[in-house]
Design a protein around this motif. Structure first.
Motif, PDB file in Angstrom:
ATOM      1  N   TRP A   1       0.706  -1.096   0.012  1.00  0.00           N
ATOM      2  CA  TRP A   1      -0.008  -0.209  -0.171  1.00  0.00           C
ATOM      3  C   TRP A   1       0.911   1.237   0.108  1.00  0.00           C
ATOM      4  N   SER A   2       1.964   1.048   0.457  1.00  0.00           N
ATOM      5  CA  SER A   2       2.814   2.432   0.452  1.00  0.00           C
ATOM      6  C   SER A   2       4.003   2.441  -0.470  1.00  0.00           C
ATOM      7  N   ILE A   3       3.948   1.561  -1.506  1.00  0.00           N
ATOM      8  CA  ILE A   3       4.908   1.430  -2.765  1.00  0.00           C
ATOM      9  C   ILE A   3       5.242   2.906  -3.191  1.00  0.00           C
ATOM     10  N   ALA A   4       4.294   3.917  -3.428  1.00  0.00           N
ATOM     11  CA  ALA A   4       4.696   5.224  -3.783  1.00  0.00           C
ATOM     12  C   ALA A   4       5.497   5.968  -2.951  1.00  0.00           C
ATOM     13  N   GLU A   5       5.270   5.897  -1.581  1.00  0.00           N
ATOM     14  CA  GLU A   5       5.787   6.659  -0.724  1.00  0.00           C
ATOM     15  C   GLU A   5       7.578   5.978  -0.590  1.00  0.00           C
ATOM     16  N   GLN A   6       7.278   4.655  -0.763  1.00  0.00           N
ATOM     17  CA  GLN A   6       8.741   4.096  -0.566  1.00  0.00           C
ATOM     18  C   GLN A   6       9.625   4.695  -1.542  1.00  0.00           C
ATOM     19  N   ILE A   7       9.030   4.520  -3.001  1.00  0.00           N
ATOM     20  CA  ILE A   7      10.052   4.982  -4.058  1.00  0.00           C
ATOM     21  C   ILE A   7      10.380   6.390  -3.710  1.00  0.00           C
ATOM     22  N   ASP A   8       9.499   7.236  -3.411  1.00  0.00           N
ATOM     23  CA  ASP A   8       9.735   8.742  -3.275  1.00  0.00           C
ATOM     24  C   ASP A   8      10.618   8.737  -2.136  1.00  0.00           C
ATOM     25  N   THR A   9      10.898   8.029  -1.258  1.00  0.00           N
ATOM     26  CA  THR A   9      11.826   8.102  -0.135  1.00  0.00           C
ATOM     27  C   THR A   9      13.143   7.745  -0.540  1.00  0.00           C
ATOM     28  N   VAL A  10      13.359   6.692  -1.463  1.00  0.00           N
ATOM     29  CA  VAL A  10      14.666   6.122  -1.666  1.00  0.00           C
ATOM     30  C   VAL A  10      15.107   7.076  -3.229  1.00  0.00           C
ATOM     31  N   PHE A  11      14.212   7.380  -4.257  1.00  0.00           N
ATOM     32  CA  PHE A  11      14.305   7.849  -5.370  1.00  0.00           C
ATOM     33  C   PHE A  11      13.582   9.321  -5.299  1.00  0.00           C
ATOM     34  N   PRO A  12      13.480  10.256  -4.711  1.00  0.00           N
ATOM     35  CA  PRO A  12      13.146  11.364  -4.752  1.00  0.00           C
ATOM     36  C   PRO A  12      13.058  12.289  -5.908  1.00  0.00           C
ATOM     37  N   GLU A  13      14.095  11.963  -6.609  1.00  0.00           N
ATOM     38  CA  GLU A  13      14.192  12.648  -8.227  1.00  0.00           C
ATOM     39  C   GLU A  13      13.267  11.973  -9.103  1.00  0.00           C
ATOM     40  N   ALA A  14      12.807  10.665  -8.910  1.00  0.00           N
ATOM     41  CA  ALA A  14      12.263  10.441  -9.972  1.00  0.00           C
ATOM     42  C   ALA A  14      10.821  11.170 -10.470  1.00  0.00           C
ATOM     43  N   LYS A  15      10.315  11.923  -9.525  1.00  0.00           N
ATOM     44  CA  LYS A  15       9.112  12.651  -9.832  1.00  0.00           C
ATOM     45  C   LYS A  15       9.440  13.766 -10.626  1.00  0.00           C
ATOM     46  N   HIS A  16      10.720  14.010 -10.548  1.00  0.00           N
ATOM     47  CA  HIS A  16      11.207  15.382 -11.343  1.00  0.00           C
ATOM     48  C   HIS A  16      11.680  15.103 -12.858  1.00  0.00           C
ATOM     49  N   CYS A  17      11.263  13.854 -13.333  1.00  0.00           N
ATOM     50  CA  CYS A  17      11.350  13.878 -14.753  1.00  0.00           C
ATOM     51  C   CYS A  17      10.931  14.761 -15.848  1.00  0.00           C
ATOM     52  N   ARG A  18      11.924  15.250 -16.657  1.00  0.00           N
ATOM     53  CA  ARG A  18      11.321  16.477 -17.673  1.00  0.00           C
ATOM     54  C   ARG A  18      11.052  15.898 -18.714  1.00  0.00           C
ATOM     55  N   HIS A  19      10.940  14.680 -19.022  1.00  0.00           N
ATOM     56  CA  HIS A  19      10.445  14.017 -20.336  1.00  0.00           C
ATOM     57  C   HIS A  19      11.371  14.548 -21.592  1.00  0.00           C
ATOM     58  N   CYS A  20      12.594  14.436 -21.414  1.00  0.00           N
ATOM     59  CA  CYS A  20      13.347  14.833 -22.399  1.00  0.00           C
ATOM     60  C   CYS A  20      13.670  13.574 -23.210  1.00  0.00           C
ATOM     61  N   SER A  21      13.503  12.503 -22.668  1.00  0.00           N
ATOM     62  CA  SER A  21      13.773  11.134 -23.704  1.00  0.00           C
ATOM     63  C   SER A  21      15.168  10.900 -23.872  1.00  0.00           C
ATOM     64  N   GLY A  22      16.035  11.730 -23.051  1.00  0.00           N
ATOM     65  CA  GLY A  22      17.495  11.249 -23.241  1.00  0.00           C
ATOM     66  C   GLY A  22      17.851  10.031 -22.843  1.00  0.00           C
ATOM     67  N   CYS A  23      17.206   9.413 -21.759  1.00  0.00           N
ATOM     68  CA  CYS A  23      17.333   8.152 -21.347  1.00  0.00           C
ATOM     69  C   CYS A  23      17.044   6.927 -22.351  1.00  0.00           C
ATOM     70  N   ASP A  24      15.796   7.164 -23.107  1.00  0.00           N
ATOM     71  CA  ASP A  24      15.470   6.484 -24.023  1.00  0.00           C
ATOM     72  C   ASP A  24      16.326   6.066 -25.299  1.00  0.00           C
ATOM     73  N   ARG A  25      16.996   7.508 -25.658  1.00  0.00           N
ATOM     74  CA  ARG A  25      17.852   7.370 -26.733  1.00  0.00           C
ATOM     75  C   ARG A  25      19.357   6.831 -26.401  1.00  0.00           C
TER      76      ARG A  25
ATOM     77  N   ALA B   1      22.931   9.993 -19.126  1.00  0.00           N
ATOM     78  CA  ALA B   1      22.104  10.722 -20.035  1.00  0.00           C
ATOM     79  C   ALA B   1      21.289  11.676 -19.208  1.00  0.00           C
ATOM     80  N   CYS B   2      20.772  11.420 -18.161  1.00  0.00           N
ATOM     81  CA  CYS B   2      19.532  11.983 -17.529  1.00  0.00           C
ATOM     82  C   CYS B   2      19.873  13.372 -16.701  1.00  0.00           C
ATOM     83  N   PRO B   3      19.628  14.514 -17.162  1.00  0.00           N
ATOM     84  CA  PRO B   3      19.797  15.684 -16.575  1.00  0.00           C
ATOM     85  C   PRO B   3      19.229  15.891 -15.322  1.00  0.00           C
ATOM     86  N   GLU B   4      18.296  15.186 -14.895  1.00  0.00           N
ATOM     87  CA  GLU B   4      17.783  15.318 -13.477  1.00  0.00           C
ATOM     88  C   GLU B   4      18.210  14.261 -12.448  1.00  0.00           C
ATOM     89  N   HIS B   5      19.431  13.693 -12.825  1.00  0.00           N
ATOM     90  CA  HIS B   5      20.272  12.801 -11.837  1.00  0.00           C
ATOM     91  C   HIS B   5      19.106  11.937 -11.112  1.00  0.00           C
TER      92      HIS B   5
END
Ligand code: SF4
Ligand code: SF4
Ligand code: FES
Length: 223
Positions: free
Chosen positions: A105-129, A168-172
């Protein structure tokens, strides 16, 4: 290093400014090894395409930008310019205890605790490329940030941890490590397949028979 020149059946490939005559049809990794050049940290599985260590930047004649690839999965082509990318760690360590991941039930909170940067994705697609395995890395990051960890883990199944998406990720965000986290969460939060558990119990009890004569056994028993 001597400067080779292509002859019949070979193509010139430029590795970090040095020309190597590679036999046609070989991979970049095979061309490097055949030239007698030392490999230290850029080969692990030696051509199986599963370790991610042989990451390279590649630029073909006429291309303006270099792309990323795995040297063991990329054929040498005439005029290619190639540069190995050394190993580099994540920008910061991500610490978590898998045994404490018991509450789905707390998966989203656990991800946000360990990887707080994940919600800052700027959708640049650098990682895809950057991904030589064609993984939709950006989608995985966005699913993980929403707490859809099982869907994220599934997308990440073919990852070989080459870390090119991290570079590739500018948001680290360190997508490779986020993906590994989702796969670990997935395993920690789900039941193991019954047939796998049965086989593990058989191995522990010494009941699994190993047949060295079985077809496909390598190396062959009587080689
Ligand atoms: S997801 Fe990242 S670490 Fe995994 S294979 Fe693709 S680029 Fe490499
Ligand atoms: S490189 Fe980073 S910021 Fe850009 S899409 Fe991928 S995860 Fe998002
Ligand atoms: S040597 Fe392992 S992926 Fe290329």
């Amino acid at each position: 290093m001597g400067e080779a020149r292509a002859g019949e059946g070979t193509v010139d490939v430029v590795f970090d400014g040095h020309v190597i005559a590679a036999n046609q049809g070989v991979s970049l990794l095979q061309a490097w090894i055949a030239a007698g050049l030392p490999l230290t940290e850029n080969a692990g599985c030696m051509g199986q395409g599963v370790c991610g260590a042989c990451r390279v930047l590649v630029r073909r004649p006429g291309e303006r930008l270099a792309g990323t690839a795995l040297a063991c999965e990329t054929k040498a082509e005439a005029g290619m310019q190639v540069s190995f990318v050394d190993h580099f760690p994540a920008r910061r360590p991500h610490r978590y205890a898998l045994e404490s991941l018991t509450d789905s039930w707390s998966i989203a909170e656990q991800i946000d605790t360990v990887f707080p940067e994940a919600k800052h994705c700027r959708h640049c697609s650098g990682c895809d490329r950057a991904c030589p395995k064609g993984i939709p890395v950006q989608r995985m990051v966005n699913l993980a940030a929403e707490g859809q960890v099982f869907a994220a883990a599934e997308l990440f199944d073919a990852c070989v941890m080459c870390n090119l998406c991290v570079a590739a990720c500018p948001e680290h965000i360190d997508p490779a490590h986020l993906g590994q986290f989702t796969r670990r969460m997935h395993a920690a939060l789900t039941l193991r397949p019954a047939d796998l558990m049965q086989r593990l119990r058989q191995i522990e009890a010494g009941e699994q028979r190993i047949d060295p004569e079985a077809p496909g056994t390598y190396p062959p028993a009587h080689a």
